[in-house]
Scaffold this active site. Structure first.
Site, PDB file in Angstrom:
ATOM      1  N   LYS A 116      16.924 -16.864 -14.983  1.00  0.00           N
ATOM      2  CA  LYS A 116      16.229 -15.886 -15.832  1.00  0.00           C
ATOM      3  C   LYS A 116      14.788 -16.356 -15.990  1.00  0.00           C
ATOM      4  O   LYS A 116      14.523 -17.562 -15.956  1.00  0.00           O
ATOM      5  CB  LYS A 116      16.901 -15.797 -17.211  1.00  0.00           C
ATOM      6  CG  LYS A 116      16.600 -14.535 -17.970  1.00  0.00           C
ATOM      7  CD  LYS A 116      17.491 -13.373 -17.558  1.00  0.00           C
ATOM      8  CE  LYS A 116      17.083 -12.088 -18.238  1.00  0.00           C
ATOM      9  NZ  LYS A 116      18.056 -11.003 -18.005  1.00  0.00           N
ATOM     10  N   ASP A 151      13.948  -6.760 -16.756  1.00  0.00           N
ATOM     11  CA  ASP A 151      14.673  -6.934 -18.019  1.00  0.00           C
ATOM     12  C   ASP A 151      13.784  -6.280 -19.076  1.00  0.00           C
ATOM     13  O   ASP A 151      12.938  -5.434 -18.725  1.00  0.00           O
ATOM     14  CB  ASP A 151      14.927  -8.431 -18.309  1.00  0.00           C
ATOM     15  CG  ASP A 151      15.904  -8.650 -19.462  1.00  0.00           C
ATOM     16  OD1 ASP A 151      17.106  -8.423 -19.281  1.00  0.00           O
ATOM     17  OD2 ASP A 151      15.471  -9.033 -20.576  1.00  0.00           O
TER      18      ASP A 151
HETATM   19  P1  NDP Z   1      13.759  -2.064 -21.983  1.00  0.00           P
HETATM   20  O1  NDP Z   1      12.502  -2.828 -22.146  1.00  0.00           O
HETATM   21  O2  NDP Z   1      13.785  -0.939 -21.022  1.00  0.00           O
HETATM   22  O3  NDP Z   1      14.235  -1.508 -23.404  1.00  0.00           O
HETATM   23  C1  NDP Z   1      14.481  -2.371 -24.464  1.00  0.00           C
HETATM   24  C2  NDP Z   1      14.811  -1.529 -25.691  1.00  0.00           C
HETATM   25  O4  NDP Z   1      15.243  -2.391 -26.718  1.00  0.00           O
HETATM   26  C3  NDP Z   1      13.607  -0.790 -26.220  1.00  0.00           C
HETATM   27  O5  NDP Z   1      14.019   0.391 -26.826  1.00  0.00           O
HETATM   28  C4  NDP Z   1      13.058  -1.785 -27.248  1.00  0.00           C
HETATM   29  O6  NDP Z   1      12.288  -1.205 -28.258  1.00  0.00           O
HETATM   30  C5  NDP Z   1      14.335  -2.337 -27.820  1.00  0.00           C
HETATM   31  N1  NDP Z   1      14.090  -3.669 -28.359  1.00  0.00           N
HETATM   32  C6  NDP Z   1      13.579  -4.747 -27.696  1.00  0.00           C
HETATM   33  N2  NDP Z   1      13.479  -5.797 -28.514  1.00  0.00           N
HETATM   34  C7  NDP Z   1      13.912  -5.356 -29.731  1.00  0.00           C
HETATM   35  C8  NDP Z   1      14.055  -5.960 -30.995  1.00  0.00           C
HETATM   36  N3  NDP Z   1      13.717  -7.246 -31.180  1.00  0.00           N
HETATM   37  N4  NDP Z   1      14.567  -5.218 -32.001  1.00  0.00           N
HETATM   38  C9  NDP Z   1      14.913  -3.919 -31.822  1.00  0.00           C
HETATM   39  N5  NDP Z   1      14.793  -3.276 -30.638  1.00  0.00           N
HETATM   40  C10 NDP Z   1      14.307  -3.997 -29.619  1.00  0.00           C
HETATM   41  O7  NDP Z   1      14.885  -3.145 -21.636  1.00  0.00           O
HETATM   42  P2  NDP Z   1      16.306  -2.930 -20.971  1.00  0.00           P
HETATM   43  O8  NDP Z   1      16.856  -1.621 -21.384  1.00  0.00           O
HETATM   44  O9  NDP Z   1      16.191  -3.254 -19.543  1.00  0.00           O
HETATM   45  O10 NDP Z   1      17.146  -4.120 -21.627  1.00  0.00           O
HETATM   46  C11 NDP Z   1      17.881  -3.976 -22.846  1.00  0.00           C
HETATM   47  C12 NDP Z   1      18.930  -5.061 -22.954  1.00  0.00           C
HETATM   48  O11 NDP Z   1      19.814  -4.972 -21.824  1.00  0.00           O
HETATM   49  C13 NDP Z   1      18.418  -6.501 -22.962  1.00  0.00           C
HETATM   50  O12 NDP Z   1      19.275  -7.299 -23.748  1.00  0.00           O
HETATM   51  C14 NDP Z   1      18.578  -6.918 -21.498  1.00  0.00           C
HETATM   52  O13 NDP Z   1      18.658  -8.323 -21.353  1.00  0.00           O
HETATM   53  C15 NDP Z   1      19.885  -6.246 -21.179  1.00  0.00           C
HETATM   54  N6  NDP Z   1      20.134  -6.044 -19.755  1.00  0.00           N
HETATM   55  C16 NDP Z   1      19.280  -5.308 -18.984  1.00  0.00           C
HETATM   56  C17 NDP Z   1      19.554  -5.118 -17.655  1.00  0.00           C
HETATM   57  C18 NDP Z   1      18.725  -4.202 -16.814  1.00  0.00           C
HETATM   58  O14 NDP Z   1      19.164  -3.893 -15.694  1.00  0.00           O
HETATM   59  N7  NDP Z   1      17.574  -3.726 -17.256  1.00  0.00           N
HETATM   60  C19 NDP Z   1      20.681  -5.786 -16.999  1.00  0.00           C
HETATM   61  C20 NDP Z   1      21.592  -6.449 -17.924  1.00  0.00           C
HETATM   62  C21 NDP Z   1      21.282  -6.592 -19.238  1.00  0.00           C
HETATM   63  P3  NDP Z   1      10.695  -1.371 -28.259  1.00  0.00           P
HETATM   64  O15 NDP Z   1      10.214  -0.371 -27.258  1.00  0.00           O
HETATM   65  O16 NDP Z   1      10.276  -1.081 -29.635  1.00  0.00           O
HETATM   66  O17 NDP Z   1      10.423  -2.797 -27.844  1.00  0.00           O
END
Ligand code: NDP
Length: 451
Positions: free
Chosen positions: A130, A170
């Site tokens: 990561k 991510d």
């Molecule tokens: P994105 O950046 O596309 O979206 C993240 C979302 O989570 C946004 O809506 C963001 O809001 C919100 N968020 C981030 N940090 C916080 C916080 N501290 N408190 C509240 N909301 C928060 O990321 P992904 O959708 O790609 O990833 C989301 C999760 O899924 C993560 O845990 C990631 O590790 C996991 N994941 C992702 C994969 C992928 O293929 N993308 C694969 C496997 C797991 P804001 O816009 O306000 O920051």
């Protein structure tokens, strides 16, 4: 030496805490896995003697580096970048890159550790890694994001490669950032090779990669429900996040006849009692990916919906819950509220979104609970397929990849039930995922001797 003479779980965790001071997220992730693995290893002296768990909980290496870039006002900015290469026993390191101000070495170590088990569960040859930086892409211009990504890759490129380490996206790293980083890698090395996944479809990306994590989390939920004679259809779902994983999870729930009630971001959550249908999901995707706006704007546009500032969505009554935002976003009290409101299944699109106390609440109540390392493995699984396509110079279509994703998620569910079946019809998916993920990596490490 008999097994009983080796360290026990408490002694092991004391050591982990001592060696990783101030790294709460990493210690939490190791603890969650170690409780199941110690039980599994109770009569397996070879894993104890070879110190397998201790070795997996010590990253192969961590690279930390300075990332300098110039903002649009010509200020010089300095960020810190990392790549944690946790374990490559079963394949090249593989795992995403996160750009978020909350990124620390501890967060990336926990994610790389989890990724090792997750990648093993997919059945594909991928190790765990990561990376990321404490850079906040929010509010930055495209040109600023490009300069940051180029600077980040100018250091990272020497540590990665298609057979060494293959990063992906991510939080904060989507198609735009992957494009900038891939372009810089190609410029520096002069090579076009599958060094990143999540690429655009014009240049070697997989047609199913953007949808894979969110869809996969719903397929995993569907498998858990099916195992108990239930289905997604006709059920309400509460989802957190509004990024890649959340919007695609919402899309698949809707396609399967469920009704999505909430989405969120770090500013709060929106509740739409009419349901967030495909048209509204497309509106959110445009808001987040093109306009780079906030989820609060949803309630201005769809007036039946309400925005709850600074709140998380877990007190909205629902049948299904999918935390898809970030780590530790669902705590013990929130888990209790979900259970009291009659939740039937929880599937984690995010990594480690539920605290250890929250997980205990779900287990005690015998709620179907799919931990991230199993439920969100669809993303990395399709990344694995993207690596194969790039190596073979071929391209599978959306339909074929969709079938492969469905099969992969079914296979992961099967592995979890193999080791997690409690004998009374209840499946402990955490235990199942931990043991199945561990066993393959551990056996490979045993074969290599002490390296
Ligand atoms: P994105 O950046 O596309 O979206 C993240 C979302 O989570 C946004 O809506 C963001 O809001 C919100 N968020 C981030 N940090 C916080 C916080 N501290 N408190 C509240 N909301 C928060 O990321 P992904 O959708 O790609 O990833 C989301 C999760 O899924 C993560 O845990 C990631 O590790 C996991 N994941 C992702 C994969 C992928 O293929 N993308 C694969 C496997 C797991 P804001 O816009 O306000 O920051």
């Amino acid at each position: 030496m008999p097994v009983s003479d080796h360290v026990n779980l408490e002694q092991f965790m004391e050591g982990v805490k001592k060696r990783n001071p101030g790294q709460a997220e990493f210690v939490q992730a190791v603890h969650e896995v170690a409780q199941d693995i110690f039980e599994f290893m109770a009569d397996k002296v070879e894993y104890h003697e070879a110190q397998i768990l201790r070795r997996i909980a010590e990253p192969d290496r961590i690279v930390s580096f300075r990332v300098c870039w110039e903002d649009d006002n010509h200020n010089i900015r300095v960020q810190r970048g990392w790549r944690v290469q946790n374990n490559n026993a079963i394949g090249p390191y593989k795992g995403g890159i996160r750009f978020h101000p909350s990124v620390t070495e501890s967060v990336l170590k926990f994610l790389a550790f989890e990724q090792t088990f997750k990648n093993s569960l997919t059945g594909l040859p991928m190790g765990g890694g990561k990376g990321g930086a404490n850079f906040n892409p929010k509010g930055k211009s495209d040109a600023e994001v490009m300069r940051f990504c180029q600077s980040f890759m100018t250091e990272l490129y020497r540590h990665i490669g298609p057979d060494t380490d293959v990063p992906a996206g991510d939080i904060g790293v989507g198609g735009r950032e992957i494009g900038y980083m891939f372009g810089q890698y190609k410029r520096i090395t002069g090579r076009w090779e599958g060094v990143l996944t999540g690429k655009g479809q014009e240049y070697g990306g997989s047609q199913m990669r953007p949808e894979a994590t969110g869809y996969g989390a719903v397929y995993f939920l569907q498998n858990m429900l099916k195992h108990q004679g239930m289905d997604v259809e006709g059920h309400t779902a509460v989802i957190s996040g509004s990024g890649n994983v959340a919007t695609h999870a919402a899309e698949k729930i809707t396609q399967l006849g469920g009704k999505v009630l909430t989405l969120s971001d770090s500013g709060g959550f929106i509740h739409d009692p009419d349901g967030i249908d495909q048209e509204k999901i497309d509106w959110v995707k445009n808001l987040k990916n093109v306009k780079r706006g906030r989820i609060s704007e949803y309630a201005d546009h769809f007036t039946n919906a309400s925005f709850h500032e600074g709140k998380r969505p877990w007190d909205v009554s629902c049948d299904l819950a999918l935390p898809c935002a970030t780590q530790n976003e669902l705590n013990e009290d929130e888990a209790k509220t979900l259970v009291d409101n009659g939740v039937k299944g929880v599937s984690e699109g995010a990594n480690m979104p539920t605290t250890l106390d929250g997980v205990k609440v779900f287990h005690d109540a015998k709620i179907l609970y799919g931990p991230g390392k199993a439920a969100n493995a669809g993303g990395v699984a399709v990344s694995g397929l993207e690596m194969s396509q790039n190596s073979e110079r071929i391209s599978w279509n959306h339909e074929r990849l969709g079938e492969m994703l469905t099969d992969l998620m079914e296979g992961i569910h099967e592995k979890c039930t193999e080791y997690g079946d409690q004998g009374d019809g209840y499946v402990d998916y955490v235990k199942g995922a931990n043991i199945a993920g561990f066993k393959k990596v551990a056996d490979a490490m045993l074969a290599f001797g002490v390296v």
